[in-house]
Design a protein around this motif. Structure first.
Motif, mmCIF file in Angstrom:
data_model
loop_
_atom_site.group_PDB
_atom_site.id
_atom_site.type_symbol
_atom_site.label_atom_id
_atom_site.label_comp_id
_atom_site.label_asym_id
_atom_site.label_seq_id
_atom_site.Cartn_x
_atom_site.Cartn_y
_atom_site.Cartn_z
ATOM 1 N N VAL A 54 73.379 22.757 -17.038
ATOM 2 C CA VAL A 54 73.451 22.085 -15.720
ATOM 3 C C VAL A 54 74.560 22.778 -14.832
ATOM 4 O O VAL A 54 74.552 22.825 -13.832
ATOM 5 N N LEU A 55 75.682 22.848 -15.602
ATOM 6 C CA LEU A 55 77.068 23.423 -14.880
ATOM 7 C C LEU A 55 76.750 24.798 -14.507
ATOM 8 O O LEU A 55 77.132 25.096 -13.294
ATOM 9 N N ALA A 56 76.232 25.655 -15.287
ATOM 10 C CA ALA A 56 76.084 26.846 -14.920
ATOM 11 C C ALA A 56 75.137 27.356 -13.831
ATOM 12 O O ALA A 56 75.213 28.002 -12.827
ATOM 13 N N TRP A 57 73.773 26.208 -13.716
ATOM 14 C CA TRP A 57 72.891 26.241 -12.789
ATOM 15 C C TRP A 57 73.651 25.968 -11.369
ATOM 16 O O TRP A 57 73.333 26.541 -10.383
ATOM 17 N N PHE A 58 74.509 24.901 -11.218
ATOM 18 C CA PHE A 58 74.809 24.448 -10.283
ATOM 19 C C PHE A 58 75.908 25.501 -9.489
ATOM 20 O O PHE A 58 76.068 25.620 -8.395
ATOM 21 N N VAL A 59 76.691 26.034 -10.456
ATOM 22 C CA VAL A 59 77.861 26.990 -9.955
ATOM 23 C C VAL A 59 77.261 28.291 -9.566
ATOM 24 O O VAL A 59 77.437 28.718 -8.491
ATOM 25 N N TYR A 60 76.180 28.659 -10.307
ATOM 26 C CA TYR A 60 75.153 29.824 -9.826
ATOM 27 C C TYR A 60 74.859 29.662 -8.390
ATOM 28 O O TYR A 60 74.880 30.332 -7.263
ATOM 29 N N ASN A 61 73.966 28.473 -8.115
ATOM 30 C CA ASN A 61 73.536 28.157 -6.857
ATOM 31 C C ASN A 61 74.594 28.137 -5.894
ATOM 32 O O ASN A 61 74.394 28.531 -4.633
ATOM 33 N N ALA A 62 75.672 27.522 -6.195
ATOM 34 C CA ALA A 62 76.731 27.323 -5.074
ATOM 35 C C ALA A 62 77.486 28.734 -4.715
ATOM 36 O O ALA A 62 77.839 29.168 -3.660
ATOM 37 N N ALA A 63 77.381 29.549 -5.738
ATOM 38 C CA ALA A 63 77.946 30.981 -5.595
ATOM 39 C C ALA A 63 76.767 31.966 -4.486
ATOM 40 O O ALA A 63 77.249 32.942 -4.053
ATOM 41 N N MET A 64 75.541 31.427 -4.547
ATOM 42 C CA MET A 64 74.768 32.166 -4.017
ATOM 43 C C MET A 64 74.177 31.564 -2.663
ATOM 44 O O MET A 64 73.727 32.529 -1.739
ATOM 45 N N THR A 65 74.424 30.557 -2.333
ATOM 46 C CA THR A 65 73.666 29.647 -1.136
ATOM 47 C C THR A 65 74.231 30.285 0.028
ATOM 48 O O THR A 65 75.462 30.747 0.265
#
Length: 489
Positions: free
Chosen positions: A468-479
């Protein structure tokens, strides 16, 4: 110059096109889940923290060992600029030994722990304890000559226990109290009287002050703070054992205790250390922006800090390993932080904010910190996030949450949560959020207690947390979306 401009423009177009491809996003999520669920290292990281290192009290050699090991481990995962960031903390403290026993009218070892930064006793103290708990300030003043060098029972007998966990916000639409239930008060003593009695006892120079815990069935809540030159020896007993001794003392039954606190203060290095490391951003326009993921590495000393917060630290570290392993090329820099001094008042994260983001001098850096995601209170699966009453942020987080439903996530919560490291960032006007986890037996049994042990943590939950943390951090870095910022306090 034209060639450079065309190269940058092409890179930006390619990144934009890739971001918009649902297949690419789905492939990243598939890889995150595969790494987290099938190739996890979260359990091994957790095991090292709780078994190889153990309690990680801020300022102790064990915390420094945990910080050094975490930095080395993050570097071994391939993260860049893995580093320790020192900040001024104060003197450390180590407990080398403790004896706390009832020796008359029969012998019984008592369940007890020295409070953090307790002064040592002057060797072994044996004698009849003096009960001042539940008495008036005038009564304690009259007892003052008996308190010098004595074992002092400082609190009333425990009649109200910690028996309720905080409600689980994701299972009800009703408004619920966010945060741990308050510790129950014992007796009817006013706060003014309690402060006056504490001062009288301190002035009398007791041999050791013995307090009670409000935990039940041998659960002992143990904290502490450095009292400086006013530090006196202090021990916390399990409520049932405290009541047993206090009841005898109150009834005039001959009762004797033996106490020996062997502690020492550490002054050679008065700093503590946060741990930081990066996955650099790749977007020419956004790579200087930062998405920060963190947890606190420190714990209290009466147990190994399994749920508070070795589980969160292990999940954060494995989330970063996952992102590095699958080769993501984030638009923004992804940074990890493992804080020190959280238990003493968010000290490590607040020091970091002061150094890098607070005030007019740091305005540019503050603007470039896009988001802080923290994990701390609770254990078990991540069910969603506390959205700090930000509707725009919730809309974005709801989107990111949806493809994780197969991992047991539920929903995001509008309300806030306090008393953890994301607060340091929100105070500075930076968006920060903490997930909702499980609280069953957390508040009554493990949070800040002697039984915050590995038995409270399941490895499958660590795997889910990391995913969950990896997915949220990844999305926050890409949005493309800029999260709204809270008002600075």
């Amino acid at each position: 110059m034209k060639r450079v401009f065309l190269t940058l423009a092409l890179a930006t177009c390619l990144l934009t096109a890739w971001r918009a491809t649902p297949g690419a996003q789905s492939d990243v999520l598939r890889q995150i889940k595969s790494q987290a669920l099938e190739k996890s290292q979260a359990g091994a990281l957790f095991d090292h923290l709780v078994n190889n290192i153990g309690p990680r009290l801020t300022g102790s050699p064990q915390h420094k060992a945990a910080a050094d090991w975490s930095r080395e481990t993050l570097a071994s995962f391939g993260l860049e600029n893995a580093r320790l960031e020192p900040f001024e903390f104060g003197r450390g403290w180590v407990l080398d030994g403790l004896v706390v026993e009832m020796v008359e009218p029969w012998y019984m070892p008592l369940i007890g722990y020295a409070e953090g930064w307790s002064a040592p006793t002057s060797g072994e103290i044996a004698g009849t304890p003096v009960l001042v708990g539940g008495k008036s300030a005038a009564d304690v003043t009259a007892l003052k000559p008996r308190l010098a060098g004595a074992i002092v029972l400082a609190q009333p007998m425990v009649t109200a226990f910690v028996r309720e966990d905080r409600p689980q916000p994701t299972t009800s639409e009703a408004a619920v109290r966010i945060g741990a239930p308050p510790m129950p008060r014992q007796g009817n003593q006013s706060q003014a009287d309690a402060r006056a009695i504490s001062q009288i006892v301190r002035e009398a120079k007791p041999g050791v002050v013995v307090r009670s815990s409000a935990g039940e069935h041998g659960t002992v809540f143990v904290l502490g703070r450095d009292q400086g030159d006013n530090a006196i020896p202090s021990v916390v007993l399990a409520a049932e054992h405290y009541n047993m001794v206090a009841r005898m003392a109150d009834k005039g039954i001959p009762v004797k205790m033996r106490v020996n606190v062997r502690s020492r203060f550490l002054t050679a290095d008065t700093r503590s250390y946060n741990v930081l490391a990066d996955i650099p951003g790749t977007d020419p326009l956004l790579k200087n922006e930062v998405v920060l993921l963190g947890a606190h590495l420190d714990s209290w000393h009466s147990s190994v800090g399994a749920t508070d917060n070795a589980d969160g630290s292990a999940a954060v570290m494995d989330a970063m390993r996952i992102l590095k392993t699958i080769g993501v090329r984030p638009r923004r820099t992804i940074r990890v932080a493992l804080w020190s001094g959280e238990e003493e008042g968010l000290l490590g994260s607040r020091a970091h904010v002061r150094m890098h983001y607070a005030g007019q001098a740091n305005a540019a850096a503050r603007e470039q910190l896009s988001l802080y995601l923290n994990i701390d209170p609770g254990t078990g699966p991540i069910y969603g996030w506390y959205m700090e009453n930000s509707a725009p942020a919730r809309a974005l987080f709801d989107t990111w949450l949806e493809p994780l439903k197969d991992l047991g996530v539920r929903r995001n919560i509008d309300g806030p949560i306090g008393s953890t490291d994301h607060v340091s960032f929100r105070e500075a006007g930076i968006a920060g959020f903490n997930p909702v986890q499980e609280y069953a037996t957390y508040d009554v049994r493990t949070h800040h207690t002697n039984v915050d042990t590995p038995e409270r943590v399941r490895e499958e939950d660590l795997r889910q947390n990391a995913a969950v943390l990896a997915w949220f951090v990844y999305n926050a870095a890409m949005t493309d979306t800029k999260l709204p910022r809270p008002a600075a306090r």
